[in-house]
Design an enzyme around this catalytic site. Sequence first.
Site, PDB file in Angstrom:
ATOM      1  N   ASP A  45       1.231  -1.286   0.117  1.00 22.13           N
ATOM      2  CA  ASP A  45      -0.070   0.144   0.150  1.00 22.13           C
ATOM      3  C   ASP A  45       1.338   1.430   0.037  1.00 22.13           C
ATOM      4  O   ASP A  45       0.713   2.360  -0.384  1.00 22.13           O
ATOM      5  CB  ASP A  45      -1.094   0.158   1.400  1.00 22.13           C
ATOM      6  CG  ASP A  45      -0.551  -0.331   2.354  1.00 22.13           C
ATOM      7  OD1 ASP A  45       0.920  -0.225   2.483  1.00 22.13           O
ATOM      8  OD2 ASP A  45      -0.701   0.220   3.387  1.00 22.13           O
ATOM      9  N   SER A  46       2.047   1.233   0.146  1.00 17.99           N
ATOM     10  CA  SER A  46       3.239   1.785  -0.086  1.00 17.99           C
ATOM     11  C   SER A  46       2.376   3.078  -1.777  1.00 17.99           C
ATOM     12  O   SER A  46       3.303   3.733  -1.981  1.00 17.99           O
ATOM     13  CB  SER A  46       5.019   1.770   0.064  1.00 17.99           C
ATOM     14  OG  SER A  46       4.978   0.962  -0.958  1.00 17.99           O
ATOM     15  N   ASP A  84      -0.984  -6.103   0.275  1.00 14.90           N
ATOM     16  CA  ASP A  84      -1.461  -5.787   1.325  1.00 14.90           C
ATOM     17  C   ASP A  84      -2.517  -5.309   0.726  1.00 14.90           C
ATOM     18  O   ASP A  84      -3.232  -4.707   0.326  1.00 14.90           O
ATOM     19  CB  ASP A  84      -0.604  -4.155   0.873  1.00 14.90           C
ATOM     20  CG  ASP A  84       0.710  -4.494   1.777  1.00 14.90           C
ATOM     21  OD1 ASP A  84       0.435  -4.997   2.685  1.00 14.90           O
ATOM     22  OD2 ASP A  84       1.442  -3.439   1.622  1.00 14.90           O
ATOM     23  N   LYS A 114      -1.342  -9.767   2.867  1.00 13.41           N
ATOM     24  CA  LYS A 114      -0.370  -8.969   4.253  1.00 13.41           C
ATOM     25  C   LYS A 114      -1.719  -8.309   4.932  1.00 13.41           C
ATOM     26  O   LYS A 114      -1.916  -6.931   4.007  1.00 13.41           O
ATOM     27  CB  LYS A 114       0.761  -8.484   3.746  1.00 13.41           C
ATOM     28  CG  LYS A 114       1.807  -7.857   5.197  1.00 13.41           C
ATOM     29  CD  LYS A 114       3.101  -7.370   4.265  1.00 13.41           C
ATOM     30  CE  LYS A 114       2.815  -5.995   3.889  1.00 13.41           C
ATOM     31  NZ  LYS A 114       2.344  -5.033   5.185  1.00 13.41           N
ATOM     32  N   GLU A 116      -1.656  -5.307   9.002  1.00 13.25           N
ATOM     33  CA  GLU A 116      -0.546  -4.905   9.998  1.00 13.25           C
ATOM     34  C   GLU A 116      -1.141  -5.285  11.271  1.00 13.25           C
ATOM     35  O   GLU A 116      -2.183  -5.226  11.600  1.00 13.25           O
ATOM     36  CB  GLU A 116      -0.264  -3.599   9.211  1.00 13.25           C
ATOM     37  CG  GLU A 116      -0.076  -2.969   8.164  1.00 13.25           C
ATOM     38  CD  GLU A 116       0.643  -1.783   7.776  1.00 13.25           C
ATOM     39  OE1 GLU A 116       1.133  -1.451   6.525  1.00 13.25           O
ATOM     40  OE2 GLU A 116       0.020  -0.720   8.988  1.00 13.25           O
ATOM     41  N   GLU A 183       9.300  -4.200  10.538  1.00 10.07           N
ATOM     42  CA  GLU A 183       9.515  -2.559  10.259  1.00 10.07           C
ATOM     43  C   GLU A 183      10.264  -2.093  10.807  1.00 10.07           C
ATOM     44  O   GLU A 183       9.424  -1.791  12.356  1.00 10.07           O
ATOM     45  CB  GLU A 183       8.338  -1.865   9.323  1.00 10.07           C
ATOM     46  CG  GLU A 183       8.924  -0.611   9.125  1.00 10.07           C
ATOM     47  CD  GLU A 183       7.830  -0.157   8.316  1.00 10.07           C
ATOM     48  OE1 GLU A 183       8.511   1.334   7.466  1.00 10.07           O
ATOM     49  OE2 GLU A 183       6.979  -0.924   7.661  1.00 10.07           O
TER      50      GLU A 183
END
Length: 224
Positions: A45-46, A84, A114, A116, A183
């Site tokens: 999602d970056s 993501d 993925k 978070e 991270e």
Amino acid sequence: MERRTISSLAAQKAAGEPIAMVTAYDHPSAQIAEAAGVDVVLVGDSAAMTVLGYDSTVPVTVAEMLMLTAAVRRGLRTPLLVGDLPFGSYEASDELAVDTAQRFVKEAGCDAVKIERGGTSVQRARAIVESGIPVMGHVGLTPQTAATTGGFRARGRSAEEALTVFDSALALQDAGCFALVFEAIPSAATAAMMPRLHVPVIGIGAGPAADGQVLVWHDLLGIY
């Protein structure tokens, strides 16, 4: 090269072979990642910031992520493809999480997804895994919730914070995640956690003790 799988990544960890992971957001970058022989490609999602011009990862939509992920899928044959799940697409309920994950598999061709954080994301991860879709967890600095957790800074600098990160990592592992992203976690903290983690750990700013490293495509090329 053989197609990468969950099992082959586990075998790399067991053999002490580093795992190489990069993000990609379109067909050309996927083709380059394929040619380079990386193990895992993440459509992160970056992309919200690197290619779509948003100020953070939060605004990116499921529709936008599906479009980017499908383009990457068309450029890949060998690497494991992970998508993501964007902010707001899985947190509210297990049903929402499973529905979104299924879309990433059916519409964009992902091998895994993925999500978070620990906390409620642990239950969401478990539900997605139980639905038959592999899940990669993500702890430490979690950009989707950075605004409410102290901003973009390292996590785990204090013993208390390191234990919180460790507890989240263990919970995600126990929920069935096949791998974890660490991270912005201090190197010493990562090294201390590794003996208790039996799934591959992919670091980004987390020191050399991790089983592999991931870099954002635009950071790797120096264009963001």
